[in-house]
Design an enzyme around this catalytic site. Sequence first.
Site, PDB file in Angstrom:
ATOM      1  N   ARG A   1       0.840  -1.216   0.000  1.00 41.21           N
ATOM      2  CA  ARG A   1       0.000   0.000   0.000  1.00 41.21           C
ATOM      3  C   ARG A   1       0.871   1.261   0.000  1.00 41.21           C
ATOM      4  NH1 ARG A   1      -2.199   1.788   4.494  1.00 41.21           N
ATOM      5  NH2 ARG A   1      -2.462  -0.273   5.409  1.00 41.21           N
TER       6      ARG A   1
ATOM      7  N   TYR B   1     -16.744  13.839 -15.585  1.00 37.31           N
ATOM      8  CA  TYR B   1     -17.089  12.464 -15.277  1.00 37.31           C
ATOM      9  C   TYR B   1     -18.155  12.446 -14.166  1.00 37.31           C
ATOM     10  CZ  TYR B   1     -16.718   7.550 -14.265  1.00 37.31           C
ATOM     11  OH  TYR B   1     -17.012   6.234 -14.068  1.00 37.31           O
TER      12      TYR B   1
ATOM     13  N   ASP C   1      -8.205  16.494 -15.623  1.00 41.21           N
ATOM     14  CA  ASP C   1      -8.453  15.087 -15.924  1.00 41.21           C
ATOM     15  C   ASP C   1      -8.246  14.919 -17.424  1.00 41.21           C
ATOM     16  OD1 ASP C   1      -9.609  12.627 -16.642  1.00 41.21           O
ATOM     17  OD2 ASP C   1     -10.984  12.668 -14.944  1.00 41.21           O
TER      18      ASP C   1
ATOM     19  N   LYS D   1      -8.937   3.302 -18.971  1.00 40.86           N
ATOM     20  CA  LYS D   1      -9.391   3.616 -20.325  1.00 40.86           C
ATOM     21  C   LYS D   1      -8.260   3.413 -21.333  1.00 40.86           C
ATOM     22  CE  LYS D   1     -13.031   4.727 -17.942  1.00 40.86           C
ATOM     23  NZ  LYS D   1     -13.320   6.099 -17.525  1.00 40.86           N
TER      24      LYS D   1
HETATM   25  C1  LIG Z   1     -13.734   6.602 -16.303  1.00 43.25           C
HETATM   26  C2  LIG Z   1     -13.349   7.968 -15.943  1.00 43.25           C
HETATM   27  C3  LIG Z   1     -13.058   8.299 -14.608  1.00 43.25           C
HETATM   28  C4  LIG Z   1     -13.184   7.291 -13.483  1.00 43.25           C
HETATM   29  O1  LIG Z   1     -12.258   6.265 -13.657  1.00 43.25           O
HETATM   30  P1  LIG Z   1     -12.457   4.754 -13.080  1.00 43.25           P
HETATM   31  O2  LIG Z   1     -11.175   4.111 -13.449  1.00 43.25           O
HETATM   32  O3  LIG Z   1     -13.662   4.187 -13.778  1.00 43.25           O
HETATM   33  O4  LIG Z   1     -12.677   4.884 -11.620  1.00 43.25           O
HETATM   34  C5  LIG Z   1     -12.656   9.587 -14.327  1.00 43.25           C
HETATM   35  N1  LIG Z   1     -12.553  10.512 -15.303  1.00 43.25           N
HETATM   36  C6  LIG Z   1     -12.856  10.242 -16.592  1.00 43.25           C
HETATM   37  C7  LIG Z   1     -12.736  11.307 -17.627  1.00 43.25           C
HETATM   38  C8  LIG Z   1     -13.264   8.965 -16.957  1.00 43.25           C
HETATM   39  O5  LIG Z   1     -13.569   8.710 -18.232  1.00 43.25           O
END
Ligand SMILES: *Cc1c(COP(=O)(O)O)cnc(C)c1O
Length: 394
Positions: free
Chosen positions: A55, A108, A180, A205
Amino acid sequence: MRPATQAIHAAAPAREIGAPVTPPLVAATSFHTGPDAIGFSANDLGAAAPMFYTRWGNPTVALLEQRLAALEGGEAALAFASGMAAAAGLLLHRLAPGSHLLLSDVCYAGVAEFAQETLARYGVAVTTVDMSDPAAVAAAMRPETRLLHVETPANPILKLADIATLADIAHAGGAELSVDSTMATPIATQPLALGADWVVHSLTKYACGHGDALGGAVIGRATGIEALRKEAVIHLGGAISPFAAWLILRGLETLPARMALHEANARVVAGYLEGHPRIRRVYWPGLASHPHHALARRQMRNFSGMVGFVAEDDRNLARQLAARLKVWTYAVSLGKAQSLLFHIPTEDVLRASFKLEGEAAQAYRDWTGEGTFRLSVGLEDPQDLVEDLAQALA
Ligand SMILES: *Cc1c(COP(=O)(O)O)cnc(C)c1O
């Protein structure tokens, strides 16, 4: 090294005789340590601390972090169990009761809900603003604003925001900017070079690319990342599993090559949809018709593989597409080899996730109509993708 080389070689272990050529998966939760090696508290963690407990740090995870830092041009990176763990950890770390978060009005859904429901309960003031309108952002700043959080392109409607301008506004007001950049990936945009203080990714992603692992990351300055590691990973606990980190490391090797193909396929799909009689509007940053195309050309070296479209009678069309598509998959998520399509009804997301009213809600409706289709264009042959859409839309 350039990105395509960094994705394969950055921070690779020393080339000792007998050492593995590919990144080792270290599936261990703790590491041999002596009585004087490291203290028991997270406060004893220093940059030079040895491996101690997974961790806190793990060799497979550390390699992922170093490679992400290299790709983003940042000093350090911190991996998390998911993109939500990364975003929530950063927001909790940088904000406190009495401080103000300025959040993108479209981002998101999980981040919007977390900020407006959970952070607000802990005494953080949260307001939303259209981050593609710098004058509106400047006007929404308050003396207690500590953080601006923006997504570009924004999930799910692919609006863009000018990172360099937002960084200037944030810094002039004594705040920080977090971006992000999940949809852009470091192949398209490096927010830190444009003045952002933090970059957030859902590694689930494009970074992973195969839809088989959850992960997240924050990239920034080394001192900031060290403090974030203590509070947001060691104490909140959202550490990534070494196996997920290993899968994402494997995905990262092909990220630059995949992004080139995602972009090329998205160009074909967006061009096809733009000429289709049932479709009213198509959004892809690479289309000249995208409202922020000029900014996309300045800020994105790759227009990514996310396409949106708006059509008449969209709820029925969603059912028709889900029933008829054979190559495309009707499912959420994005950024993997398989092409995905999902319909997001406007009033549902305005009420449940973004909580927008008045002019902000109307601006969203003006962009999406009754609902928007979000397409993650994958790596199949683009002709098959277009033919499948053609038969399903007929
Ligand atoms: C999917 C996504 C998230 C969240 O990510 P997870 O891995 O599903 O927790 C945050 N920001 C954006 C732009 C996303 O597409």
